[in-house]
Structures are given as structure tokens and as C-alpha cells.
Design a protein around this motif. Structure first.
Motif, PDB file in Angstrom:
ATOM      1  N   LEU A   1      -6.394 -31.246  15.501  1.00 39.45           N
ATOM      2  CA  LEU A   1      -5.381 -30.905  16.502  1.00 39.45           C
ATOM      3  C   LEU A   1      -4.053 -30.469  15.877  1.00 39.45           C
ATOM      4  N   LYS A   2      -4.025 -30.486  14.537  1.00 42.69           N
ATOM      5  CA  LYS A   2      -2.827 -30.100  13.787  1.00 42.69           C
ATOM      6  C   LYS A   2      -1.613 -30.962  14.137  1.00 42.69           C
ATOM      7  N   LEU A   3      -1.879 -32.262  14.291  1.00 48.92           N
ATOM      8  CA  LEU A   3      -0.808 -33.211  14.557  1.00 48.92           C
ATOM      9  C   LEU A   3      -0.114 -33.564  13.249  1.00 48.92           C
ATOM     10  N   PRO A   4       1.156 -33.925  13.317  1.00 52.27           N
ATOM     11  CA  PRO A   4       1.847 -34.325  12.086  1.00 52.27           C
ATOM     12  C   PRO A   4       1.382 -35.711  11.623  1.00 52.27           C
ATOM     13  N   ASP A   5       1.532 -35.966  10.343  1.00 43.31           N
ATOM     14  CA  ASP A   5       1.251 -37.296   9.773  1.00 43.31           C
ATOM     15  C   ASP A   5      -0.152 -37.797  10.086  1.00 43.31           C
ATOM     16  N   VAL A   6      -1.163 -37.005   9.772  1.00 41.73           N
ATOM     17  CA  VAL A   6      -2.545 -37.394  10.109  1.00 41.73           C
ATOM     18  C   VAL A   6      -2.947 -38.719   9.475  1.00 41.73           C
ATOM     19  N   ALA A   7      -2.319 -39.100   8.379  1.00 40.83           N
ATOM     20  CA  ALA A   7      -2.648 -40.371   7.739  1.00 40.83           C
ATOM     21  C   ALA A   7      -2.252 -41.574   8.599  1.00 40.83           C
ATOM     22  N   CYS A   8      -1.403 -41.348   9.577  1.00 42.26           N
ATOM     23  CA  CYS A   8      -0.967 -42.432  10.466  1.00 42.26           C
ATOM     24  C   CYS A   8      -2.043 -42.803  11.490  1.00 42.26           C
ATOM     25  N   TYR A   9      -3.042 -41.966  11.673  1.00 47.23           N
ATOM     26  CA  TYR A   9      -4.077 -42.206  12.669  1.00 47.23           C
ATOM     27  C   TYR A   9      -5.265 -42.900  12.001  1.00 47.23           C
ATOM     28  N   THR A  10      -5.581 -44.107  12.459  1.00 46.36           N
ATOM     29  CA  THR A  10      -6.635 -44.908  11.834  1.00 46.36           C
ATOM     30  C   THR A  10      -7.604 -45.433  12.888  1.00 46.36           C
TER      31      THR A  10
ATOM     32  N   PRO B   1     -10.097 -40.955  13.872  1.00 49.11           N
ATOM     33  CA  PRO B   1      -8.793 -40.577  14.428  1.00 49.11           C
ATOM     34  C   PRO B   1      -8.004 -39.609  13.525  1.00 49.11           C
ATOM     35  N   SER B   2      -8.055 -39.788  12.213  1.00 57.84           N
ATOM     36  CA  SER B   2      -7.321 -38.873  11.331  1.00 57.84           C
ATOM     37  C   SER B   2      -7.983 -37.499  11.300  1.00 57.84           C
ATOM     38  N   VAL B   3      -9.309 -37.448  11.415  1.00 61.51           N
ATOM     39  CA  VAL B   3     -10.015 -36.168  11.472  1.00 61.51           C
ATOM     40  C   VAL B   3      -9.635 -35.422  12.748  1.00 61.51           C
ATOM     41  N   VAL B   4      -9.597 -36.137  13.862  1.00 60.15           N
ATOM     42  CA  VAL B   4      -9.200 -35.530  15.143  1.00 60.15           C
ATOM     43  C   VAL B   4      -7.750 -35.057  15.069  1.00 60.15           C
ATOM     44  N   ALA B   5      -6.873 -35.880  14.518  1.00 59.33           N
ATOM     45  CA  ALA B   5      -5.462 -35.505  14.390  1.00 59.33           C
ATOM     46  C   ALA B   5      -5.313 -34.258  13.523  1.00 59.33           C
ATOM     47  N   SER B   6      -6.090 -34.176  12.465  1.00 60.24           N
ATOM     48  CA  SER B   6      -6.056 -32.994  11.594  1.00 60.24           C
ATOM     49  C   SER B   6      -6.524 -31.755  12.356  1.00 60.24           C
TER      50      SER B   6
END
Length: 70
Positions: free
Chosen positions: A12-21, A5-10
Motif C-alpha cells: 500500500l506504500k505506507l510509510p514506516d512499514v517496519a512499524c506494522y507487525t 502486516p508489513s507486507v501489506v503496508a509495503s
């Protein structure tokens, strides 16, 4: 698997990628089932939960009740 999830968030250039686990995958699948009208017994079986309270806690943020915090 837990970092996907954090790799996908990164990507997608989403904010706070560390929040996705990896925990988000479990929560998302339960929420999607609830949003689709699946009953709580089936959701519990899907996730391997025995407690209705735990299952309801995972789906409390279904459509219309989205949590914007980590």
C-alpha cells in the motif's frame, strides 16, 4: 504470519512499514470488536486474555483515539 502486516503496508506504500507487525493484527481485532460495541468479557474471550486491564490496553486506541506512533 507475523510479517503479513508489513507486507501489506509495503504494498500500500505506507510509510514506516517496519512499524506494522503481527501484533497489529491482534490489536486491530480487539479494537474492531470494541468499536462494534462488543463487551470487554467477549473481547477477553476472543483473545484469550484473563486480565481486563490487558484487554482495555489493547482497545484504548479505538475510533477517535488513534495512535500515530509505532
Amino acid at each position: 504470519m507475523g510479517k503479513i502486516p508489513s507486507v501489506v503496508a509495503s504494498y500500500l506504500k505506507l510509510p514506516d512499514v517496519a512499524c506494522y507487525t503481527g501484533h497489529d493484527l491482534r490489536r486491530s481485532s480487539a479494537t474492531l470488536l470494541a468499536d462494534a460495541g462488543v463487551d470487554i468479557t467477549t473481547i477477553k474471550r476472543h483473545a484469550g486474555w484473563k486480565s481486563t486491564t490487558v484487554a482495555e490496553g489493547y482497545v484504548e486506541n479505538s475510533i477517535g483515539k488513534l495512535d500515530q506512533n509505532c
